[in-house]
Design an enzyme around this catalytic site. Structure first.
Site, PDB file in Angstrom:
ATOM      1  N   ARG A  41       0.837  -1.206   0.000  1.00 11.55           N
ATOM      2  CA  ARG A  41       0.000   0.000   0.000  1.00 11.55           C
ATOM      3  C   ARG A  41       0.868   1.250   0.000  1.00 11.55           C
ATOM      4  O   ARG A  41       0.615   2.208  -0.717  1.00 11.55           O
ATOM      5  CB  ARG A  41      -0.889   0.030   1.250  1.00 11.55           C
ATOM      6  N   ILE A  42       1.884   1.228   0.860  1.00 11.26           N
ATOM      7  CA  ILE A  42       2.766   2.389   0.974  1.00 11.26           C
ATOM      8  C   ILE A  42       3.714   2.440  -0.212  1.00 11.26           C
ATOM      9  O   ILE A  42       3.936   3.500  -0.813  1.00 11.26           O
ATOM     10  CB  ILE A  42       3.539   2.345   2.305  1.00 11.26           C
ATOM     11  N   THR A  65      11.126   2.840   6.589  1.00 18.11           N
ATOM     12  CA  THR A  65       9.954   3.283   7.337  1.00 18.11           C
ATOM     13  C   THR A  65       8.978   2.120   7.529  1.00 18.11           C
ATOM     14  O   THR A  65       7.825   2.337   7.894  1.00 18.11           O
ATOM     15  CB  THR A  65       9.229   4.426   6.594  1.00 18.11           C
ATOM     16  N   ARG A 115       9.573  -1.919   8.802  1.00 18.47           N
ATOM     17  CA  ARG A 115       9.815  -2.631  10.060  1.00 18.47           C
ATOM     18  C   ARG A 115      11.312  -2.859  10.207  1.00 18.47           C
ATOM     19  O   ARG A 115      11.997  -3.204   9.240  1.00 18.47           O
ATOM     20  CB  ARG A 115       9.073  -3.976  10.096  1.00 18.47           C
ATOM     21  N   GLU A 117      13.677  -1.970  18.787  1.00 14.19           N
ATOM     22  CA  GLU A 117      13.155  -0.616  18.788  1.00 14.19           C
ATOM     23  C   GLU A 117      12.745  -0.234  20.211  1.00 14.19           C
ATOM     24  O   GLU A 117      11.877  -0.895  20.785  1.00 14.19           O
ATOM     25  CB  GLU A 117      11.958  -0.538  17.851  1.00 14.19           C
ATOM     26  N   HIS A 167      10.137   6.363  15.064  1.00 12.59           N
ATOM     27  CA  HIS A 167       8.934   5.720  14.530  1.00 12.59           C
ATOM     28  C   HIS A 167       7.788   6.728  14.390  1.00 12.59           C
ATOM     29  O   HIS A 167       6.690   6.540  14.926  1.00 12.59           O
ATOM     30  CB  HIS A 167       8.502   4.558  15.431  1.00 12.59           C
ATOM     31  N   ALA A 225       6.837   8.065  11.183  1.00 12.81           N
ATOM     32  CA  ALA A 225       6.335   8.174   9.809  1.00 12.81           C
ATOM     33  C   ALA A 225       4.843   7.901   9.718  1.00 12.81           C
ATOM     34  O   ALA A 225       4.135   8.528   8.929  1.00 12.81           O
ATOM     35  CB  ALA A 225       7.104   7.227   8.890  1.00 12.81           C
TER      36      ALA A 225
END
Length: 337
Positions: free
Chosen positions: A166-167, A246, A248, A276, A295, A297
């Site tokens: 999607r991104i 952006t 994982r 993270e 994190h 974005a």
């Protein structure tokens, strides 16, 4: 006229406050029966315990507990879950699918700010802006450092997009704004015609890494994609190329990235890492050719209301018997985050 279905919002308090302002709560109240307390952060909350048996619709977001067999036994009339965030992996269970409960998510809406953030990062990477800003703290009035990070500019660049998600597909479209851009895409599941229609060209990962000035990662975090960018892949990147992640953190081998970035040969813009956050002794904190953001974005603050709106739109479709736009089925989770 049929009575409104009983509904409950389940998410943490901060998320509820961000995502459901008075305008959206009023819209929701016009569609469903919210009872005396519309929101909870726990299905164990005594204030909503007596309502669970009648709930037909849940609106969920960050902080929703797993909807396992025990939770679902308390909600025998549950028919649909409208998730006002991205992935549903944290709370869906086999029992939920077995009961035929409809599930939607806000992944399409959440893709918008991530793609915007990524495109902005690509443009800034072309100018080497972030890493030169780091260099300025060391070199100060000696501007000779501006020539040390490779060729600067955004004309005629090759942008590599790993994952036509999607991104990823939004990023492919956005980079078409750059003059004389070439956009290479790697995704073993992508349709070459769909990639071409968006402005990209489907290639193997090796070709993409060797040719790209910027490599942007948009693949899902799955067992088979863990460390898909490792030592060999990082070595294959062009000198002075930029890696943007952006998606994982697990998609990149952190140890290999630390070693490659320590040479100064490539740059990295990381909004996600593995783990993270990174441990405080990670070399990535101190390297001027690495930029770390916490994190950010994805949808934050007012942006999260876009996902609420998407959920409310699908809730309206559900109530009128129309096809849902953002429905998720169990099979989707094998190829998406």
């Amino acid at each position: 006229m049929s009575p409104k279905p009983k509904a409950l919002l389940v998410m943490n308090h901060g998320t509820f406050a961000d995502q459901f302002d008075s305008t959206r709560l009023d819209r929701l109240a016009g569609l469903v029966d919210l009872g005396g307390q519309p929101w909870t952060d726990s299905l164990e909350d005594p204030a909503v315990a007596g309502r669970l048996a009648d709930v037909e619709v849940l609106l969920t977001s960050w902080g929703v507990p797993r909807l396992d067999a025990a939770a679902l036994e308390r909600m025998p009339n549950l028919r649909a879950v409208f998730h006002c965030a991205g992935t549903v992996r944290s709370f869906v269970t086999p029992e939920l699918w077995d009961r035929g409960i409809l599930v939607t998510n806000g992944a399409d809406a959440n893709a918008i700010p991530v793609a915007e953030f990524t495109f902005a990062s690509i443009v800034l990477a072309g100018k080497k802006a972030q890493v030169l800003a780091n260099d300025a703290r060391t070199w100060r009035e000696d501007w000779s450092y501006t020539t040390t990070r490779g060729e600067v500019g955004n004309i005629g660049r090759v942008i590599g997009v790993v994952g036509f998600s999607r991104i990823g597909r939004r990023v492919v479209r956005l980079v078409q704004q750059l003059q004389d851009v070439t956009c290479l895409v790697h995704d073993p599941h992508a349709d070459p015609a769909a990639v071409a229609a968006a402005g990209g060209r489907l290639v193997g990962l090796a070709e993409l890494l060797a040719a790209s000035d910027v490599v942007s990662i948009h693949a899902p975090a799955l067992p088979e994609t863990r460390h898909m960018i490792g030592a060999a892949e990082l070595r294959a990147m062009k000198d002075h190329a930029t890696l943007i992640n952006t998606a994982r953190g697990s998609l990149v081998d952190t140890r290999a990235l630390e070693a490659e970035c320590a040479t100064g040969r490539i740059q990295a813009l990381l909004d996600v890492t593995d783990p993270e956050p990174l441990p405080k002794d990670s070399v990535l904190y101190d390297l001027p050719n690495v930029v770390l953001t916490p994190h950010i974005a994805g949808s934050l603050g007012t942006e999260t209301r876009r996902m609420s709106d998407a959920a409310l739109n699908d809730l309206e479709r559900y109530l009128t018997g129309e096809q849902l736009v953002a429905q998720v089925v169990s099979e989707d989770l094998s190829l998406s985050a």
